[in-house]
Design an enzyme around this catalytic site. Structure first.
Site, PDB file in Angstrom:
ATOM      1  N   ALA A  79      32.945  60.849  50.108  1.00 17.18           N
ATOM      2  CA  ALA A  79      31.740  61.112  50.896  1.00 17.18           C
ATOM      3  C   ALA A  79      30.517  61.200  49.998  1.00 17.18           C
ATOM      4  CB  ALA A  79      31.904  62.393  51.706  1.00 17.18           C
ATOM      5  N   GLU A  80      30.628  61.904  48.867  1.00 14.01           N
ATOM      6  CA  GLU A  80      29.529  61.962  47.909  1.00 14.01           C
ATOM      7  C   GLU A  80      30.041  61.977  46.478  1.00 14.01           C
ATOM      8  OE1 GLU A  80      26.872  62.799  51.271  1.00 14.01           O
ATOM      9  OE2 GLU A  80      28.786  63.707  50.767  1.00 14.01           O
ATOM     10  N   THR A  81      29.241  61.381  45.621  1.00 12.58           N
ATOM     11  CA  THR A  81      29.369  61.540  44.176  1.00 12.58           C
ATOM     12  C   THR A  81      28.092  62.198  43.689  1.00 12.58           C
ATOM     13  OG1 THR A  81      30.789  59.581  43.922  1.00 12.58           O
ATOM     14  CG2 THR A  81      29.601  60.357  41.966  1.00 12.58           C
TER      15      THR A  81
END
Length: 264
Positions: A45-47
């Site tokens: 979903a996020e880095t």
């Protein structure tokens, strides 16, 4: 070029639950195109990427597999976990400077991490956006809007039962669509978050969504301390507090992996 990378399960005290985030500590910023490519390759979903500023202060940026976002809770929690657990950070509080302003993270007992984020209260919507009911496959009792569209349902069971059409939901012109309802068993409220427009069909546990959910539920329930649960397949718990124009969200995090990215 070798870059350190960690994968952290945020808002969970055990692995394989909560929301997985990749974290890449940097000494200086990479080109945005490179960070976006790394995030797409990670396919989480996020880095999060952060670089040191001075002392206990860092700059932070977050990327989904498709776009850079202005605020992310679970990847900020994961970044703080990396600093405390793996990079020998000793100060009682970290300040991350972001496109949403300064974000404070502190560590409490038993590794509990607390985010201090700006509150983003929603406004009630008089009309239903096109494509929403078809996309959700259900009709909310009320609609509210902040950065995300907040769909209020009567029961937790309704929220758990949603099986959205992501293609249709992506036509709704908000960053994300939140479904929420009163909780059960000591949980004040539950939620799910769908973000197909930003490359995240369903996010397991969404800290940024709670900057809108906490003001809504605090007002509705008449209390400022709230236990929230995101009822995705992985699930996760947040202990929240509304403090004026700020929202505090506490949760645990655990390390799943650490390694290196090799860029030719």
């Amino acid at each position: 070029m070798l870059l350190p990378i960690y994968q952290i399960d945020a808002f969970s005290s055990r692995p394989f639950a909560g929301n997985p985030a990749a974290v890449c500590p940097l000494t200086e910023w990479l080109p945005a195109e490179m960070m976006q490519a790394i995030a797409a390759e990670n396919n989480l979903a996020e880095t999060a990427f952060f670089v040191p500023r001075t002392g206990a202060e860092y700059e932070i940026r977050w990327f989904t597999p498709a776009v850079e976002v202005e605020l992310c809770g679970h990847a900020t929690l994961a970044s703080a976990h990396v600093l405390y657990r793996h990079l020998n950070f000793q100060e009682p509080e970290i300040i991350f400077h972001s496109k949403s302003g300064p974000l404070h993270v502190s560590q409490g007992e038993n590794g509990l991490l607390t985010l201090d984020f700006p509150a983003r209260p929603p406004r009630q919507l008089p009309e239903t956006p096109a494509g929403l009911v078809t996309g959700l496959g259900a009709t909310p009792r009320q609609l509210w809007a902040g950065p995300d569209l907040v769909c209020v349902f009567e029961t937790e069971a309704e929220v758990r039962a949603l099986r959205p059409d992501m293609g249709q939901l992506a036509t709704v012109e908000y960053r994300g669509v939140i479904a929420t309802a009163p909780g059960t068993g000591g949980v004040d409220f539950v939620s799910r978050f769908f973000g197909p427009r930003v490359g995240v069909p369903e996010d397991p546990v969404t800290g940024s969504a709670h900057t809108t959910l906490v003001p809504y539920w605090a007002n509705r329930l008449g209390k400022t301390h709230l236990h929230a649960r995101q009822v995705s397949a992985r699930s996760g718990d947040l202990w929240c507090e509304l403090r004026g124009e700020r929202v505090r969200m506490s949760g645990h995090a655990v390390t799943y992996l650490k390694g290196e990215i090799e860029i030719q």
